[in-house]
Design an enzyme around this catalytic site. Structure first.
Site: not given
Ligand code: PEP
Ligand code: MG
Length: 619
Positions: A278, A581
């Site tokens: 913590h 992403c």
């Molecule tokens: C990924 O798999 O890189 C992604 C962006 O999706 P998630 O992390 O939500 O599975």
């Protein structure tokens, strides 16, 4: 009949088997929330595991079961509200498991120093330069005549108040956990014994934790001890210097960190503990450069030392040059942060003039607003499953949320529900699978259980139909696509939903997450079908290397040459817009590599946006 029902209710034990799915195990904070809920029912509730059965209302007892990821236990409920208890607690347990974020090791950067250094594990990044001071407590006894049992009650109320006040913050669970530790039979049976009796009992609990994986919870008991004693007029205080200092100690209490924040502290070194304790969690959220350095020979020192938590070094006797360079790095970091924040809304171009779009990964309207404030050029990934976690939103509720998000940005990519794997919904029973990451996940779930999928598509279409501008780019992205048929089936369902509801979706783009390696070999065909791709590097890495992304000990180098080769291949073969992403898009070490491969749309969590934009400007 009623009598029979009552008899059934009170005499029958309802048993449910639950499995720990979080890689952190069933640890103190989720246990505290579980116990807090269990106490609300008029029922006798126990947990049975490993041949032991313990009360569900006693935190230390549940902790002693040491439930790790993969362990199962029986939840046994008996009494008047056994059925409700069993249902609600099972639901809560699943939520606690899926909400429990894993703390990953913080990646350290390479750094050279002339003087020798001690190595440590980073708790929170940053560079501190100041004298090293040991934390020494002073005991002040103002004997207040408050009986022990009252002091305990007052402490419980104090913790409850803190929990209620900070409920929306991640750290609030710590107060709840401490409250539950105190609310056990061990302490609740005390009356007006001497403070030393209480200290003795605390010590017994602490001794039980020594050399176990719960050792870092010792400081929670110390914190409770201090809280109760201070209600009795016995304070433990430490005096912090007025000038900048770096603190070292083997035992920093969570409550001490709030005090540190208002002093010129430049860094903290813990000689014991883990990055999950913590104290560590609070040090990270207070942004204090800090490390764990297992060395009992540290001494207070009036000369400046360098705590470089970015590279994991403590330099006790830095040369002039070391100090000069560390100060320069410190200034640079500070300036970069200020500058990048100021320029967050500006377009982002590399030195050679290549324009890069920096989008945000978001989960709901609040995170959308945060992303807007931090300079996101749009949303590259709306992880919609987070809108479904607590309960199932209606089509209208979903529509409202999507519409509000669309109003904020000119470009939004909505990913349809991606559950399965490590993400579950409390109201949906996916049959237990041996390898959930290789099972009913993402689009596979949506194609099998189409109700939620169709409702979600309808809500997105309605939201698109009601936004004020028609200049917006709204994209729908299917997760975990592994072959052509899945994409065409999903798109056909979308078109049918639109047709049945007389909605025009001609300006909506349809694309896929590129996160299952099979797609790499089908890009030629996909190029004719999809409008866009987004690389989910988290899953792509997991499936390329066959290492579970939540694995507690195994991990993949995030910029492994093999992953980079795959990305290069993908870049060469795709003929439609592509973004990244996954986490990779936000990593310092990856930015230059991704740009050189011509990945010019990156989607990252909002907090990373200003710095990523600035980094791109320097490539
Ligand atoms: C990924 O798999 O890189 C992604 C962006 O999706 P998630 O992390 O939500 O599975
Ligand atoms: Mg994924």
């Amino acid at each position: 009949m009623n009598f029979l029902k009552k008899l059934f209710n009170t005499k029958t034990t309802i048993t449910t088997t639950l499995t720990v799915t979080s890689s952190n195990g069933f640890h103190l904070r989720p246990i505290a929330k579980f116990v807090n809920e269990a106490k609300k029912f008029d029922a006798t509730i126990t947990l049975k595991a490993k041949e032991e059965e313990v009360s569900a209302t006693q935190v230390p007892k549940i902790l002693s079961l040491s439930l790790e990821k993969g362990d199962s236990f029986e939840l046994r409920c008996k009494g008047k509200e056994a059925q409700e208890a069993s249902k609600e607690l099972s639901k809560l347990f699943k939520e606690l498991m899926s909400d429990d974020k894993e703390v990953k090791e913080i990646k350290q950067e390479e750094e050279q120093y002339e003087a020798s250094s001690l190595r440590g594990e980073t708790i929170a990044k940053g560079i501190g330069i100041a004298p090293l001071i040991e934390l020494i407590y002073q005991v002040i006894d103002n004997d207040s005549n408050v009986p022990l049992s009252n002091a305990i009650d007052m402490s419980i109320s104090g913790l409850e108040e803190m929990y209620e006040k900070h409920k929306e913050e991640d750290n609030a669970d710590i107060y709840l956990a401490q409250m539950q530790l105190l609310q056990t039979d061990i302490f609740m049976n005390l009356k007006d014994e001497e403070p030393s009796k209480f200290q003795e009992l605390i010590q017994i609990e602490i001794d039980k934790l020594k050399n176990t994986k719960f050792e870092s919870r010792i400081s929670d008991y110390r914190d409770i001890e201090q809280r109760v004693l201070s209600e009795m007029g016995i304070y433990k205080e430490f005096k912090t210097p007025d000038n900048p200092y770096i603190l070292f100690t083997d035992d920093l209490l969570p409550s001490d960190i709030a005090l540190l924040k208002d002093t010129p502290v430049q860094g903290v070194i813990l000689e014991k503990g883990t990055t999950l304790s913590h104290a560590s969690i609070l040090l990270r959220s207070a942004n204090i450069p800090s490390m764990i350095i297992q060395n009992e020979n540290l001494k207070s020192n009036s000369l400046d030392v360098i705590l470089d938590a970015n590279s994991g070094n403590l330099i006790l006797e830095p040369t002039k040059n070391d100090l000069k360079e560390a100060r320069e790095r410190q200034d640079k970091l500070k300036k970069e942060q200020e500058q990048s924040f100021q320029k967050r809304f500006e377009t982002t171009k590399t030195k050679s003039g290549k324009e890069v779009k920096v989008l945000a990964n978001i989960t709901d309207l609040d995170s959308a607003k945060e992303a807007k404030e931090l300079g996101a050029d749009g949303v590259g990934l709306l992880r919609t499953e987070f809108l479904f976690t607590k309960n199932k939103p209606s089509v209208e509720e979903q529509t409202q949320t999507y519409q509000a998000i669309f109003e904020l940005f000119n470009e939004v990519t909505v990913r349809t529900l991606d559950i399965g794997g490590d993400k579950s919904l409390p109201y949906i029973d996916i049959p237990k699978e041996e390898n959930p990451f290789l099972g009913l996940r993402g689009i596979r779930f949506s194609l099998q259980e189409q109700t939620l999928f169709k409702e979600q598509l309808l809500a997105i279409f309605k939201a698109v139909g009601s936004i004020s501008s028609n200049k917006k780019t709204i994209k729908i992205m299917f997760p975990m696509i592994s072959n052509i048929e899945e994409f065409t089936e999903a798109k056909n369902i979308a078109q049918t939903v639109a047709k049945e509801n007389n909605l025009n979706i001609s300006n909506i783009q349809f694309g896929i997450m590129l996160e299952v390696p099979s797609i790499i070999f089908g890009l030629k065909e996909f190029n004719n079908l999809v409008d866009f791709y987004s690389i989910g590097s988290n899953d792509l890495t997991q499936y390329l290397f066959a290492i579970e992304r939540t694995h507690p000990t195994l991990s993949v180098d995030p910029i492994s040459p093999l992953l980079l080769l795959a990305l290069e291949q993908i870049r060469k073969d795709v003929k439609k817009p592509i973004s990244i992403c996954g986490e990779l898009a936000g990593l310092d070490v990856a930015t230059q590599k991704l740009l050189s491969m011509n990945y010019t749309t990156l989607s990252v969590s909002a907090k990373l946006i200003p710095n990523l934009k600035e980094r791109i400007r320097n490539v």
